[in-house]
Write an enzyme that holds these catalytic residues in place. Structure first.
Site, mmCIF file in Angstrom:
data_model
loop_
_atom_site.group_PDB
_atom_site.id
_atom_site.type_symbol
_atom_site.label_atom_id
_atom_site.label_comp_id
_atom_site.label_asym_id
_atom_site.label_seq_id
_atom_site.Cartn_x
_atom_site.Cartn_y
_atom_site.Cartn_z
ATOM 1 N N ASP A 8 25.523 36.624 77.838
ATOM 2 C CA ASP A 8 25.457 35.167 77.932
ATOM 3 C C ASP A 8 24.212 34.748 78.705
ATOM 4 O O ASP A 8 23.615 35.547 79.443
ATOM 5 C CB ASP A 8 26.700 34.612 78.625
ATOM 6 C CG ASP A 8 27.055 33.205 78.157
ATOM 7 O OD1 ASP A 8 26.240 32.607 77.427
ATOM 8 O OD2 ASP A 8 28.136 32.711 78.504
ATOM 9 N N GLY A 9 23.828 33.494 78.516
ATOM 10 C CA GLY A 9 22.690 32.926 79.215
ATOM 11 C C GLY A 9 23.034 31.571 79.790
ATOM 12 O O GLY A 9 24.021 30.937 79.384
ATOM 13 N N GLU A 43 20.142 33.827 76.686
ATOM 14 C CA GLU A 43 21.033 34.482 75.725
ATOM 15 C C GLU A 43 20.346 35.704 75.107
ATOM 16 O O GLU A 43 20.949 36.776 74.985
ATOM 17 C CB GLU A 43 21.433 33.491 74.625
ATOM 18 C CG GLU A 43 22.152 32.247 75.102
ATOM 19 C CD GLU A 43 23.658 32.430 75.195
ATOM 20 O OE1 GLU A 43 24.143 33.542 74.936
ATOM 21 O OE2 GLU A 43 24.343 31.443 75.529
ATOM 22 N N ASP A 67 28.528 33.956 72.486
ATOM 23 C CA ASP A 67 28.916 32.602 72.088
ATOM 24 C C ASP A 67 27.745 31.813 71.512
ATOM 25 O O ASP A 67 27.851 30.604 71.285
ATOM 26 C CB ASP A 67 29.556 31.843 73.257
ATOM 27 C CG ASP A 67 28.610 31.662 74.445
ATOM 28 O OD1 ASP A 67 27.388 31.880 74.294
ATOM 29 O OD2 ASP A 67 29.096 31.321 75.544
ATOM 30 N N HIS A 121 33.394 29.080 77.037
ATOM 31 C CA HIS A 121 34.191 28.246 77.948
ATOM 32 C C HIS A 121 35.607 28.013 77.401
ATOM 33 O O HIS A 121 36.155 26.920 77.507
ATOM 34 C CB HIS A 121 33.499 26.903 78.188
ATOM 35 C CG HIS A 121 32.059 27.028 78.563
ATOM 36 N ND1 HIS A 121 31.643 27.566 79.766
ATOM 37 C CD2 HIS A 121 30.921 26.735 77.868
ATOM 38 C CE1 HIS A 121 30.319 27.569 79.807
ATOM 39 N NE2 HIS A 121 29.865 27.084 78.675
ATOM 40 N N ASP A 131 29.288 34.616 81.656
ATOM 41 C CA ASP A 131 28.817 33.258 81.916
ATOM 42 C C ASP A 131 28.720 32.990 83.411
ATOM 43 O O ASP A 131 27.734 32.409 83.888
ATOM 44 C CB ASP A 131 29.763 32.257 81.255
ATOM 45 C CG ASP A 131 29.369 30.821 81.532
ATOM 46 O OD1 ASP A 131 28.344 30.376 80.987
ATOM 47 O OD2 ASP A 131 30.072 30.142 82.301
#
Length: 329
Positions: A8-9, A43, A67, A121, A131
């Site tokens: 994730d980023g 990301e 995501d 989320h 995240d």
């Protein structure tokens, strides 16, 4: 044994202080970032560092939870075409984040890997952990301190080649030098005064997925085929193909009464839960040489609705110009 990891980023302000992270478990994760960057860069960097951190285990397949449709499509779908064009899009403009993408292209050579899209989320344990660490790295750079780099992957070697210095630039926008997206978590980066987050949906017209063959342009029944395709969860989760089906001036008035633009619909598609939707044609008529009206009943786990779709030819292809739905009593 397959390595399952989330990547994730995060970017505060987007662009702004940025972070990236990948996460396997509490004893196996890594994070880093830069003083100034974008979410898409974070990301991509998370995926790149995950491949590099597991390079000493080339026979172990990687299953990456992500995501970001932008990252998944870039790596699994768009890169081959970009490479054939000299890392340029179909309009001749340079590909965004080209240095990061080239590094990923080199890192995945000979590796076994799969990507799985997960909704961000939404309480997915691994995604939430990645995240949190990516956002933590971005917050650290915002506070002008080094982020928690994490324990890394057991046995991984991060050498100078994997941690390029600040002289190696990664470009987010064409013609604009960007800071180094280094694998080293505390790598000093070049600050930018101007760095824009690219709009994913501005890319939708650029790269047509060859897996989607053109439909018969002269058949009115094609409209029904295309409407069914647009209801397919796999197509709705693919912003490239969904974007090909929607007219540039598309708008919708949904069953909730809310009016949405083309971009709002595409964003909604990427966030919605997959669900099967059945279509029962009520009427299909051609209003003129370039316009067709389809009315139908949709049936899904949420109930049924009466819908009308106005399709227009655009550059020789049927594309959805307007859609309206009303819940059925």
């Amino acid at each position: 044994m397959t390595i399952v990891a989330a990547a994730d980023g995060s970017a505060l302000g987007n662009p702004g202080p940025a972070g990236w992270a990948w996460y396997v478990d509490d004893n196996c994760w890594r994070a880093g970032g830069w003083p100034h960057g974008t979410n898409n860069m974070g990301e991509l960097m998370a995926v790149l560092d995950l491949f590099r951190s597991t390079a000493h285990l080339p026979e172990e397949p990687l299953h990456i939870l992500c995501d970001s449709q932008y990252v998944i499509n870039s790596v699994t779908k768009w890169m081959p075409g970009w490479k054939r064009k000299g890392w340029r899009k179909s309009d001749g403009k340079p590909v965004l984040n080209v240095d990061l993408l080239k590094d990923i292209d080199a890192a995945i050579a000979g590796r076994k890997y799969t990507f799985e899209w997960v909704k961000g989320h939404a309480g997915h344990d691994l995604n939430e952990a990645a995240d949190d660490r990516a956002r933590g790295a971005a917050t650290a750079y915002q506070a002008k301190r080094s982020p928690n780099a994490g324990p890394g992957f057991p046995g991984a070697k991060v050498d100078a080649e994997q941690a390029p210095d600040a002289a190696k630039n990664h470009s987010e926008t064409s013609g604009t030098p960007a800071m180094a997206a280094a694998a080293a978590p505390v790598q000093t980066a070049l600050l930018l005064d101007e760095l824009e987050q690219p709009d994913l949906f501005s890319m939708l017209e650029d790269e047509v997925d060859p897996a989607f063959a053109d439909h018969r342009p002269d058949s009115l029944e094609t409209v029904v085929e295309l409407e069914r395709e647009l209801l397919d969860p796999a197509v709705r989760a693919d912003p490239l193909r969904a974007g090909e089906l929607l007219h540039p001036n598309f708008e919708e008035i949904g069953v909730s009464g809310q009016r949405r633009s083309r971009q709002e619909i595409l964003e909604m598609f990427t966030d919605e839960e997959p669900a099967s939707i059945d279509l029962e044609v009520l009427s299909l008529s051609q209003l003129d040489a370039e316009t067709a009206l389809l009315t139908y009943r949709s049936v899904s786990p949420d109930g049924s609705a009466l819908r009308s779709s106005l399709w227009q030819r655009h550059n020789g292809q049927w594309r959805l110009r307007h859609h309206q739905g009303t819940k059925e009593a």
